[in-house]
Write an enzyme that holds these catalytic residues in place. Structure first.
Site, PDB file in Angstrom:
ATOM      1  N   TYR A 292       0.832  -1.209   0.000  1.00  0.00           N
ATOM      2  CA  TYR A 292       0.000   0.000   0.000  1.00  0.00           C
ATOM      3  C   TYR A 292       0.866   1.257   0.000  1.00  0.00           C
ATOM      4  O   TYR A 292       0.369   2.359  -0.254  1.00  0.00           O
ATOM      5  CB  TYR A 292      -0.950   0.043   1.210  1.00  0.00           C
ATOM      6  CG  TYR A 292      -1.950  -1.102   1.285  1.00  0.00           C
ATOM      7  CD1 TYR A 292      -2.134  -1.968   0.215  1.00  0.00           C
ATOM      8  CD2 TYR A 292      -2.716  -1.300   2.430  1.00  0.00           C
ATOM      9  CE1 TYR A 292      -3.034  -3.023   0.296  1.00  0.00           C
ATOM     10  CE2 TYR A 292      -3.624  -2.343   2.512  1.00  0.00           C
ATOM     11  CZ  TYR A 292      -3.769  -3.207   1.450  1.00  0.00           C
ATOM     12  OH  TYR A 292      -4.665  -4.238   1.534  1.00  0.00           O
TER      13      TYR A 292
ATOM     14  N   LEU B   6     -17.505  -3.984   2.017  1.00  0.00           N
ATOM     15  CA  LEU B   6     -18.628  -3.251   1.423  1.00  0.00           C
ATOM     16  C   LEU B   6     -18.671  -3.472  -0.090  1.00  0.00           C
ATOM     17  O   LEU B   6     -19.316  -2.717  -0.817  1.00  0.00           O
ATOM     18  CB  LEU B   6     -18.497  -1.753   1.743  1.00  0.00           C
ATOM     19  CG  LEU B   6     -18.351  -1.428   3.238  1.00  0.00           C
ATOM     20  CD1 LEU B   6     -18.100   0.067   3.447  1.00  0.00           C
ATOM     21  CD2 LEU B   6     -19.596  -1.872   4.005  1.00  0.00           C
TER      22      LEU B   6
HETATM   23  N1  LIG Z   1      -5.657  -8.656   1.306  1.00  0.00           N
HETATM   24  C1  LIG Z   1      -5.990  -8.069   0.183  1.00  0.00           C
HETATM   25  O1  LIG Z   1      -5.568  -8.480  -0.913  1.00  0.00           O
HETATM   26  C2  LIG Z   1      -6.919  -6.906   0.214  1.00  0.00           C
HETATM   27  C3  LIG Z   1      -7.552  -6.496  -0.970  1.00  0.00           C
HETATM   28  C4  LIG Z   1      -8.438  -5.433  -0.914  1.00  0.00           C
HETATM   29  C5  LIG Z   1      -8.669  -4.796   0.297  1.00  0.00           C
HETATM   30  N2  LIG Z   1      -8.015  -5.182   1.436  1.00  0.00           N
HETATM   31  C6  LIG Z   1      -8.226  -4.491   2.727  1.00  0.00           C
HETATM   32  O2  LIG Z   1      -9.620  -4.278   2.922  1.00  0.00           O
HETATM   33  C7  LIG Z   1      -9.859  -2.886   3.069  1.00  0.00           C
HETATM   34  C8  LIG Z   1     -11.224  -2.502   2.557  1.00  0.00           C
HETATM   35  O3  LIG Z   1     -11.424  -2.904   1.226  1.00  0.00           O
HETATM   36  P1  LIG Z   1     -11.678  -1.892   0.031  1.00  0.00           P
HETATM   37  O4  LIG Z   1     -10.929  -0.642   0.290  1.00  0.00           O
HETATM   38  O5  LIG Z   1     -11.359  -2.644  -1.208  1.00  0.00           O
HETATM   39  O6  LIG Z   1     -13.254  -1.657  -0.023  1.00  0.00           O
HETATM   40  P2  LIG Z   1     -14.502  -1.502   0.983  1.00  0.00           P
HETATM   41  O7  LIG Z   1     -14.073  -1.254   2.361  1.00  0.00           O
HETATM   42  O8  LIG Z   1     -15.404  -2.645   0.699  1.00  0.00           O
HETATM   43  O9  LIG Z   1     -15.207  -0.209   0.371  1.00  0.00           O
HETATM   44  C9  LIG Z   1     -14.610   1.052   0.410  1.00  0.00           C
HETATM   45  C10 LIG Z   1     -15.546   2.020  -0.296  1.00  0.00           C
HETATM   46  O10 LIG Z   1     -16.760   2.128   0.456  1.00  0.00           O
HETATM   47  C11 LIG Z   1     -16.991   3.497   0.796  1.00  0.00           C
HETATM   48  N3  LIG Z   1     -17.579   3.542   2.124  1.00  0.00           N
HETATM   49  C12 LIG Z   1     -16.988   3.235   3.312  1.00  0.00           C
HETATM   50  N4  LIG Z   1     -17.849   3.381   4.328  1.00  0.00           N
HETATM   51  C13 LIG Z   1     -19.027   3.810   3.799  1.00  0.00           C
HETATM   52  C14 LIG Z   1     -20.283   4.159   4.344  1.00  0.00           C
HETATM   53  N5  LIG Z   1     -20.507   4.066   5.658  1.00  0.00           N
HETATM   54  N6  LIG Z   1     -21.258   4.555   3.491  1.00  0.00           N
HETATM   55  C15 LIG Z   1     -21.031   4.644   2.165  1.00  0.00           C
HETATM   56  N7  LIG Z   1     -19.850   4.330   1.576  1.00  0.00           N
HETATM   57  C16 LIG Z   1     -18.852   3.917   2.386  1.00  0.00           C
HETATM   58  C17 LIG Z   1     -15.631   4.155   0.769  1.00  0.00           C
HETATM   59  O11 LIG Z   1     -15.794   5.537   0.527  1.00  0.00           O
HETATM   60  P3  LIG Z   1     -14.809   6.665   1.128  1.00  0.00           P
HETATM   61  O12 LIG Z   1     -13.412   6.110   1.041  1.00  0.00           O
HETATM   62  O13 LIG Z   1     -15.097   7.816   0.256  1.00  0.00           O
HETATM   63  O14 LIG Z   1     -15.190   6.911   2.562  1.00  0.00           O
HETATM   64  C18 LIG Z   1     -14.963   3.422  -0.386  1.00  0.00           C
HETATM   65  O15 LIG Z   1     -15.381   3.950  -1.630  1.00  0.00           O
HETATM   66  C19 LIG Z   1      -8.696  -2.246   2.297  1.00  0.00           C
HETATM   67  O16 LIG Z   1      -8.542  -0.885   2.602  1.00  0.00           O
HETATM   68  C20 LIG Z   1      -7.566  -3.115   2.733  1.00  0.00           C
HETATM   69  O17 LIG Z   1      -7.120  -2.750   4.025  1.00  0.00           O
HETATM   70  C21 LIG Z   1      -7.158  -6.249   1.404  1.00  0.00           C
END
Ligand SMILES: NC(=O)c1ccc[n+]([C@@H]2O[C@H](COP(=O)([O-])OP(=O)(O)OC[C@H]3O[C@@H](n4cnc5c(N)ncnc54)[C@H](OP(=O)(O)O)[C@@H]3O)[C@@H](O)[C@H]2O)c1
Length: 277
Positions: A54, A191
């Site tokens: 990251y 999400l």
């Molecule tokens: N191990 C892996 O390979 C891997 C892969 C992907 C992700 N991850 C981990 O999982 C974490 C989360 O996954 P992700 O970033 O892919 O997606 P996510 O958490 O499923 O979704 C993030 C999105 O949802 C929005 N959001 C968050 N809270 C909200 C709410 N209460 N209401 C409306 N929209 C909301 C965010 O908007 P805003 O940002 O504008 O608030 C962003 O656009 C990552 O940051 C990482 O730490 C790990």
């Protein structure tokens, strides 16, 4: 009024207590990332997820430092990038993470993605060595399909399988192994990268509870005993909403309805991904 850590429920995995809700930090950078981490901790988050890949461990470390919290109050996860999984690569990455995160130890070290070109036994032995040296507390893997997860468990004691998991993507085979071996399943992209916020069924359930759809999806995940979830939220409003999910209850009918939204939707599937279950 800032929430206290007790607002976040914990799970017990192999006798280790871990806050079920963590802040995801993928795609966060610079001062925004520093602020997101300190703000989340002020809101009551006690679990932070980052990765070498990251490129934000320095900012996450700064945010932890700025929060003023003791190191042992926070559960901190980072991940080894998959191109450097040799014994030397593991050692070097761990040392770089410790330096950038400004910490003496990592709570949970994961292999970010499997890499068939490096023997799993070599990578996991190096991780065990880092654990035995006190640099890392616990070990796990991410993006391991069930057969590979089983193989990893023959080489090292693991506590965690981090996988994409949300109402649109079940992970039955991973859960089967996790149950057998008492592993925490950490839901990444909980999400579905924001897609759940536009779901009509989640919208109806949300309305019934005077909540938002994202809160319903998170509550559904966090109600599952061995599951932790890592929503990423770059705004304070979303971070606050995502931790405000512990004071309402879903009904059994609602849980079944949410589970029925499953449709095999994978939002993360890069070219280096393994063959999924
Ligand atoms: N191990 C892996 O390979 C891997 C892969 C992907 C992700 N991850 C981990 O999982 C974490 C989360 O996954 P992700 O970033 O892919 O997606 P996510 O958490 O499923 O979704 C993030 C999105 O949802 C929005 N959001 C968050 N809270 C909200 C709410 N209460 N209401 C409306 N929209 C909301 C965010 O908007 P805003 O940002 O504008 O608030 C962003 O656009 C990552 O940051 C990482 O730490 C790990």
């Amino acid at each position: 009024m800032p929430r206290e850590a007790t607002a976040v429920t914990t799970l017990d995995v192999q006798g280790i207590e871990i806050p079920k809700l963590g802040l995801g930090t993928w795609q966060m950078s610079g001062e925004d990332c520093v602020e997101a981490v300190t703000d989340a901790i002020e809101l009551g988050y006690r679990h932070i997820d980052t990765a070498r890949a990251y490129g934000n461990e320095t900012q996450v470390g700064q945010g932890l430092h700025d929060s003023g919290r003791n190191r042992d109050e926070i559960f901190l996860t980072t991940k080894l990038w998959y191109t450097e999984l040799s014994a030397v690569g593991v050692h070097d990455q761990v040392e770089q993470s410790l330096r950038d995160l400004r910490t003496e130890y990592i709570d949970l070290l994961l292999i970010h993605w499997p890499n068939g070109r490096v023997p799993l036994a070599e990578t996991l032995a190096a991780m065990v060595e880092a654990r035995d040296a006190g640099r890392v507390r616990h070990l796990g893997v991410s993006n391991f399909p069930s057969a590979l997860l089983r193989e990893a468990l023959t080489h090292a004691p693991l506590i965690c399988a981090q996988v994409e998991y949300h109402p649109y993507l079940g992970q039955p085979q991973v859960f089967e192994v996790a149950l057998e071996h008492e592993l925490m399943v950490t839901a990444y992209s909980p999400l579905a990268q924001g897609a759940v916020t536009r779901d009509p069924a989640l919208g109806e359930i949300a309305e019934a509870h005077d909540r938002a759809p994202a809160q319903i999806a998170l509550r559904w995940l966090l109600d599952q005993p061995q599951v932790a979830a890592l929503p990423k939220a770059s705004t304070r409003e979303h971070r606050a909403a995502n931790i405000d999910v512990f004071d309402f209850e879903l009904t059994d009918e609602e849980r079944v309805r949410i589970a029925g939204l499953e449709r095999g939707l994978r939002t993360i599937d890069p070219p280096w991904a393994p063959e999924w279950d």
